[in-house]
Design a protein around this motif. Structure first.
Motif, PDB file in Angstrom:
ATOM      1  N   GLU A 174      10.007  20.471  11.997  1.00  0.00           N
ATOM      2  CA  GLU A 174       9.641  21.764  11.402  1.00  0.00           C
ATOM      3  C   GLU A 174      10.020  21.818   9.932  1.00  0.00           C
ATOM      4  OE1 GLU A 174      10.579  26.534  11.715  1.00  0.00           O
ATOM      5  OE2 GLU A 174      10.524  25.355  13.548  1.00  0.00           O
ATOM      6  N   ASN A 175      11.165  21.247   9.565  1.00  0.00           N
ATOM      7  CA  ASN A 175      11.574  21.226   8.167  1.00  0.00           C
ATOM      8  C   ASN A 175      10.917  20.029   7.493  1.00  0.00           C
ATOM      9  OD1 ASN A 175      13.213  23.340   8.956  1.00  0.00           O
ATOM     10  ND2 ASN A 175      15.011  22.044   9.208  1.00  0.00           N
ATOM     11  N   LEU A 176       9.959  20.285   6.613  1.00  0.00           N
ATOM     12  CA  LEU A 176       9.210  19.206   5.996  1.00  0.00           C
ATOM     13  C   LEU A 176      10.066  18.409   5.018  1.00  0.00           C
ATOM     14  CD1 LEU A 176       6.909  21.163   7.056  1.00  0.00           C
ATOM     15  CD2 LEU A 176       5.502  20.168   5.247  1.00  0.00           C
TER      16      LEU A 176
ATOM     17  N   LEU B 235       2.990   7.966   0.038  1.00  0.00           N
ATOM     18  CA  LEU B 235       4.104   8.384   0.888  1.00  0.00           C
ATOM     19  C   LEU B 235       3.749   8.323   2.362  1.00  0.00           C
ATOM     20  CD1 LEU B 235       5.214  11.483  -1.219  1.00  0.00           C
ATOM     21  CD2 LEU B 235       6.480   9.337  -0.980  1.00  0.00           C
ATOM     22  N   PRO B 236       4.685   7.946   3.223  1.00  0.00           N
ATOM     23  CA  PRO B 236       4.451   7.988   4.671  1.00  0.00           C
ATOM     24  C   PRO B 236       4.758   9.380   5.222  1.00  0.00           C
ATOM     25  CG  PRO B 236       6.585   7.008   4.233  1.00  0.00           C
ATOM     26  CD  PRO B 236       5.983   7.325   2.884  1.00  0.00           C
ATOM     27  N   TRP B 237       4.263   9.652   6.409  1.00  0.00           N
ATOM     28  CA  TRP B 237       4.668  10.851   7.121  1.00  0.00           C
ATOM     29  C   TRP B 237       6.118  10.691   7.595  1.00  0.00           C
ATOM     30  CZ3 TRP B 237       1.557  14.999   6.999  1.00  0.00           C
ATOM     31  CH2 TRP B 237       0.200  14.806   6.782  1.00  0.00           C
ATOM     32  N   ALA B 238       6.728  11.773   7.946  1.00  0.00           N
ATOM     33  CA  ALA B 238       8.112  11.742   8.415  1.00  0.00           C
ATOM     34  C   ALA B 238       8.250  10.813   9.620  1.00  0.00           C
ATOM     35  CB  ALA B 238       8.577  13.144   8.793  1.00  0.00           C
ATOM     36  N   ASP B 239       9.236   9.908   9.542  1.00  0.00           N
ATOM     37  CA  ASP B 239       9.566   8.957  10.607  1.00  0.00           C
ATOM     38  C   ASP B 239       8.425   8.008  10.958  1.00  0.00           C
ATOM     39  OD1 ASP B 239      12.331   9.586  11.198  1.00  0.00           O
ATOM     40  OD2 ASP B 239      11.595  11.507  11.928  1.00  0.00           O
ATOM     41  N   GLU B 240       7.425   7.923  10.100  1.00  0.00           N
ATOM     42  CA  GLU B 240       6.362   6.942  10.293  1.00  0.00           C
ATOM     43  C   GLU B 240       6.869   5.542   9.964  1.00  0.00           C
ATOM     44  OE1 GLU B 240       1.763   7.366   9.325  1.00  0.00           O
ATOM     45  OE2 GLU B 240       2.899   6.868   7.505  1.00  0.00           O
ATOM     46  N   VAL B 241       7.783   5.472   8.988  1.00  0.00           N
ATOM     47  CA  VAL B 241       8.471   4.237   8.622  1.00  0.00           C
ATOM     48  C   VAL B 241       9.916   4.386   9.080  1.00  0.00           C
ATOM     49  CG1 VAL B 241       9.257   2.794   6.697  1.00  0.00           C
ATOM     50  CG2 VAL B 241       6.962   3.816   6.659  1.00  0.00           C
ATOM     51  N   SER B 242      10.476   3.364   9.645  1.00  0.00           N
ATOM     52  CA  SER B 242      11.846   3.422  10.164  1.00  0.00           C
ATOM     53  C   SER B 242      12.814   3.911   9.087  1.00  0.00           C
ATOM     54  CB  SER B 242      12.275   2.044  10.653  1.00  0.00           C
ATOM     55  OG  SER B 242      13.613   2.071  11.105  1.00  0.00           O
ATOM     56  N   GLY B 243      13.556   4.947   9.414  1.00  0.00           N
ATOM     57  CA  GLY B 243      14.549   5.485   8.496  1.00  0.00           C
ATOM     58  C   GLY B 243      14.014   6.447   7.468  1.00  0.00           C
ATOM     59  N   TYR B 244      12.688   6.623   7.450  1.00  0.00           N
ATOM     60  CA  TYR B 244      12.093   7.506   6.434  1.00  0.00           C
ATOM     61  C   TYR B 244      11.959   8.904   7.032  1.00  0.00           C
ATOM     62  CZ  TYR B 244       9.642   8.367   2.082  1.00  0.00           C
ATOM     63  OH  TYR B 244       9.310   8.814   0.817  1.00  0.00           O
ATOM     64  N   THR B 245      13.065   9.632   7.012  1.00  0.00           N
ATOM     65  CA  THR B 245      13.164  10.932   7.666  1.00  0.00           C
ATOM     66  C   THR B 245      12.752  12.049   6.719  1.00  0.00           C
ATOM     67  OG1 THR B 245      15.440  11.317   6.946  1.00  0.00           O
ATOM     68  CG2 THR B 245      15.128  10.015   8.961  1.00  0.00           C
ATOM     69  N   THR B 246      12.923  13.271   7.186  1.00  0.00           N
ATOM     70  CA  THR B 246      12.629  14.436   6.344  1.00  0.00           C
ATOM     71  C   THR B 246      13.697  14.665   5.280  1.00  0.00           C
ATOM     72  OG1 THR B 246      13.592  15.807   8.100  1.00  0.00           O
ATOM     73  CG2 THR B 246      11.187  15.643   8.020  1.00  0.00           C
ATOM     74  N   GLU B 247      14.684  13.780   5.170  1.00  0.00           N
ATOM     75  CA  GLU B 247      15.586  13.783   4.015  1.00  0.00           C
ATOM     76  C   GLU B 247      14.984  13.000   2.854  1.00  0.00           C
ATOM     77  OE1 GLU B 247      19.378  12.426   5.590  1.00  0.00           O
ATOM     78  OE2 GLU B 247      20.132  14.488   5.517  1.00  0.00           O
ATOM     79  N   HIS B 248      13.791  12.449   3.043  1.00  0.00           N
ATOM     80  CA  HIS B 248      12.971  11.885   1.978  1.00  0.00           C
ATOM     81  C   HIS B 248      11.836  12.862   1.684  1.00  0.00           C
ATOM     82  CE1 HIS B 248      14.463   7.644   1.952  1.00  0.00           C
ATOM     83  NE2 HIS B 248      14.782   7.920   3.204  1.00  0.00           N
ATOM     84  N   VAL B 249      11.213  12.701   0.522  1.00  0.00           N
ATOM     85  CA  VAL B 249       9.981  13.468   0.289  1.00  0.00           C
ATOM     86  C   VAL B 249       8.837  12.705   0.946  1.00  0.00           C
ATOM     87  CG1 VAL B 249      10.688  14.744  -1.741  1.00  0.00           C
ATOM     88  CG2 VAL B 249       9.819  12.450  -2.045  1.00  0.00           C
ATOM     89  N   THR B 250       8.282  13.267   1.972  1.00  0.00           N
ATOM     90  CA  THR B 250       7.276  12.618   2.801  1.00  0.00           C
ATOM     91  C   THR B 250       5.876  13.044   2.375  1.00  0.00           C
ATOM     92  OG1 THR B 250       7.310  14.429   4.389  1.00  0.00           O
ATOM     93  CG2 THR B 250       8.879  12.614   4.750  1.00  0.00           C
ATOM     94  N   LYS B 251       4.891  12.428   3.001  1.00  0.00           N
ATOM     95  CA  LYS B 251       3.505  12.823   2.757  1.00  0.00           C
ATOM     96  C   LYS B 251       3.313  14.308   3.071  1.00  0.00           C
ATOM     97  CE  LYS B 251       0.321   9.899   4.130  1.00  0.00           C
ATOM     98  NZ  LYS B 251      -0.275   9.394   2.871  1.00  0.00           N
ATOM     99  N   GLY B 252       3.905  14.765   4.173  1.00  0.00           N
ATOM    100  CA  GLY B 252       3.758  16.171   4.539  1.00  0.00           C
ATOM    101  C   GLY B 252       4.311  17.099   3.482  1.00  0.00           C
ATOM    102  N   TYR B 253       5.482  16.767   2.940  1.00  0.00           N
ATOM    103  CA  TYR B 253       6.053  17.634   1.913  1.00  0.00           C
ATOM    104  C   TYR B 253       5.227  17.586   0.632  1.00  0.00           C
ATOM    105  CZ  TYR B 253       9.025  19.778  -1.535  1.00  0.00           C
ATOM    106  OH  TYR B 253       9.490  20.593  -2.543  1.00  0.00           O
TER     107      TYR B 253
END
Length: 659
Positions: free
Chosen positions: A315-317, A207-225
């Motif tokens: 702030e919201n992962l 998983l990428p971090w939030a917004d590390e990939v274009s369009g991959y926001t915190t509405e996805h499950v990211t590396k941080g989450y």
């Protein structure tokens, strides 16, 4: 075929939705064979989108898992008091821990969660067998992300099942056409949580971090989450849980443990390993710098109400993506109440399911900005005499205060325009938040305190002590940072007192978000803290802390907007009189323990969480007597009767519940 599919939901494609975001694109690739779906990143993305569609349903995060099932705690209450608290066929009784396996919602939530797991299992098998997963290039990266999302959402679904039902069947592959792998027995929850942590270790690599990939926001499950969810599962695994039978080598709780169904946690050595595992993942989040606290707690919640992702602080992962007029009852079923149709805001909301309490309100430091953000002791209604929409203080409602974090005054213009013409309930589209960075810091403070105490370092940490992490959460809520830090500095330097400070901060930061119940459970504090809330209410009532009448001023000449900073919660300040205030309202002090017909004291207070605590009697001396409950610490839900009847003998209820 009877109700076989109620056991573990089988159908992929059960929930079709349309809307404005890519997550609402649930079109089934029906023209493709099942195998060829996984040879296309586009069609695979549709299958992953369906997982998010699963999480947008009423019986998942739009209503039940996002709001209702996360009550009751010591500060968050379902709106059923008095006789409603004993109704075993509604959420009012259910969240007061009076549960009947025949209540349909028990089966509905089970079926929906296993439906998500079935969809995730299909994705995981399909992606692992796809040629694209090892093909290199952008296609491989995309397929890895889809695999990481599917593993993470499956882990989340199992965490929810374990929290609500205890031991449940663990199913890690799609259902066979002959149903040979459908009728499953329960799996010990520890085995389930261990497997989910293993899966998340794998998912983190994809998983990428939030917004590390274009369009991959915190509405996805990211590396941080995924890091945070793994830590959350590790802490759940390390914590207390009511058990179907005692486990060898486990520690039985000294308080509120049932002789037949003991409340236990792992022994010291295993807990230490789990804390270290959690620390590793919390440290990864903190050191990444990808997630931070929004410096303004007010702005944090304004953005949520505006349906605006915070792409500065993240702030919201993880926010489950909802759609306006499509899903989410945040701001409708919970939040500041619009009582009836108003000229300014339009159609009313229920804002009824979740309430917070007077003891919570009075627990805050008066300078803590979270107090008035969290506790809404008012409603919005139309004054037909003056023909204005106005904020109106609630009267004596110590267990009926609204949650202020979701607030129509802060919602988007698009929502307002829809609400002004609405004639029936419509969904707000506000995203449920499953993890905030403030939770990460509180988890980190807890783990560091357990491993090293409040002020020492520990190998593998993020370079913050427990006290420093707690200070970040606490101090953000105050304008006067030095006064806030003075509170942090005054917490004694021992593990017990510092842990108690973390428990307090958890309530101040997270109340109304439905996070606290799960933490109280793993700390074995759900019973203790709920009783403490009731006792605090009586002590404050008898001690005259609550005012019989509060006074306040307005921000405008029309007296439609209350100046909440002026409310005399602690009495009229020195040098002022009632004549200095333009408004007043009866308050919690109007109750009187000497009046044995007082509804708040003798009807509502005893009914709160009565199924968990036992039948309560309030005595005129301010004490409470509790009868022994049927099963001590029974916070667990029963498996629904329709699930049991369709399980072909593979499932049965425990904890004293009938089938």
């Amino acid at each position: 075929m009877k109700k076989i599919f109620s056991i573990i939901a089988l159908a992929a494609g059960a929930f079709g939705l349309t809307g404005c975001t890519d997550f609402l694109d649930q079109q089934s690739p029906s023209e493709q064979t099942d195998a060829s779906v996984w040879e296309s990143t586009y069609y695979t993305s549709l299958r992953v989108n369906k997982l998010f569609g699963d999480m947008m349903q009423d019986r998942t995060y739009s209503q039940d898992l996002g709001i209702v099932w996360r009550m009751n705690s010591d500060c968050e209450l379902v709106d059923g008091l008095g006789s409603n608290a004993y109704n075993t066929s509604s959420e009012r009784g259910g969240m007061n821990y009076n549960l009947d396996p025949g209540w349909a919602r028990l089966s509905d939530v089970w079926t929906n969660l296993y439906g998500t797991i079935e969809d995730a299992n299909l994705n995981i098998r399909g992606i692992r067998n796809s040629s694209l997963i090892n093909g290199g290039g952008n296609n491989q990266k995309a397929m890895e992300r889809y695999l990481g999302e599917s593993l993470t959402i499956r882990a989340l679904s199992y965490l929810e099942l374990v929290r609500f039902y205890g031991d449940v069947p663990m199913k890690l592959e799609p259902s066979a056409s002959d149903l040979s792998n459908v009728y499953l027995n329960k799996t010990d929850r520890d085995e389930i949580l261990n497997k989910m942590m293993e899966d998340l270790d794998e998912a983190i690599g994809y998983l990428p971090w939030a917004d590390e990939v274009s369009g991959y926001t915190t509405e996805h499950v990211t590396k941080g989450y995924a890091h945070a969810l793994l830590a959350q599962i590790a802490l759940t695994r390390a914590g207390y849980a009511i058990r179907e039978s005692a486990k060898s080598g486990y520690e039985t709780a000294a308080e509120n443990s049932d002789p037949t169904y003991p409340t236990q946690r792992p022994g010291d050595a295993e807990r230490k390993q789990l804390y270290e595992r959690a620390l590793k993942h919390l440290t990864a989040i903190i050191q990444s710098g990808k997630h931070q606290l929004n410096p303004s707690i007010e702005n944090q919640w304004a953005l949520v109400n505006q349906l605006t992702l915070d792409q500065n602080y993240h702030e919201n992962l993880f926010e489950i993506p909802m759609g306006q007029n499509v899903s989410s009852e945040l701001g409708y079923t919970v939040g500041v109440r619009l009582n009836g149709i108003t000229a300014k805001y339009g159609y009313g909301n229920s804002s009824g399911k979740m309430k917070v309490t007077a003891p919570l309100l009075y627990s805050y430091d008066p300078a803590d900005q979270r107090r008035d953000l969290t506790v809404a002791a008012f409603q919005i209604a139309q004054n037909t005499t003056e023909n204005i929409t106005e904020e109106q203080m609630l009267t004596n409602a110590p267990f009926g205060l609204y949650v202020g974090k979701w607030d129509p005054r802060k919602m988007s213009d698009a929502w307002l325009q829809d609400n002004l013409v609405a004639t029936a309930k419509h969904m707000t589209g506000i995203n449920p938040i499953l993890m905030r960075y403030s939770q990460v810091l509180l988890y980190y403070a807890e783990v560091m305190n357990e491993l090293a105490g409040p002020d020492a370092g520990y190998e593998g940490s993020a370079g913050l002590t427990a006290r420093e992490a707690l200070a970040q959460v606490h101090n953000r809520a105050f304008k006067d940072k030095s006064a806030a830090q003075a509170y942090i500095n005054a917490i004694p330097a021992n593990k017990t007192d510092f842990f108690n400070a973390i428990v307090d901060e958890n309530a101040w930061e997270l109340a109304g978000e439905g996070m606290r119940k799960a933490d109280l459970v793993r700390w074995n504090l759900l019973v203790k803290k709920t009783k403490e809330m009731k006792e605090t209410y009586l002590k404050q009532l008898i001690g005259g802390i609550y005012q019989e009448k509060v006074y306040f001023n307005y921000l405008d000449a029309a007296k439609s907007q209350i100046d909440f900073s002026s409310i005399t919660w602690y009495g009229i300040p020195a040098g002022k009189t009632a004549a200095d205030y333009a408004g007043s309202a009866d308050s919690f002090g109007k109750s009187d323990i000497e009046k044995e017909n007082d509804t708040q004291v003798y009807t509502n207070l005893p009914s709160i969480s009565c199924g968990l605590l036992g039948e309560a009697t309030v005595n005129t001396d301010g004490t409470i007597t509790y009868a022994t409950p049927a099963v001590q610490n029974r916070y667990i839900m029963p498996i629904g009767s329709t699930i049991i009847s369709a399980a072909n003998g593979s499932l049965h209820n425990s904890y004293g519940y009938s089938d």
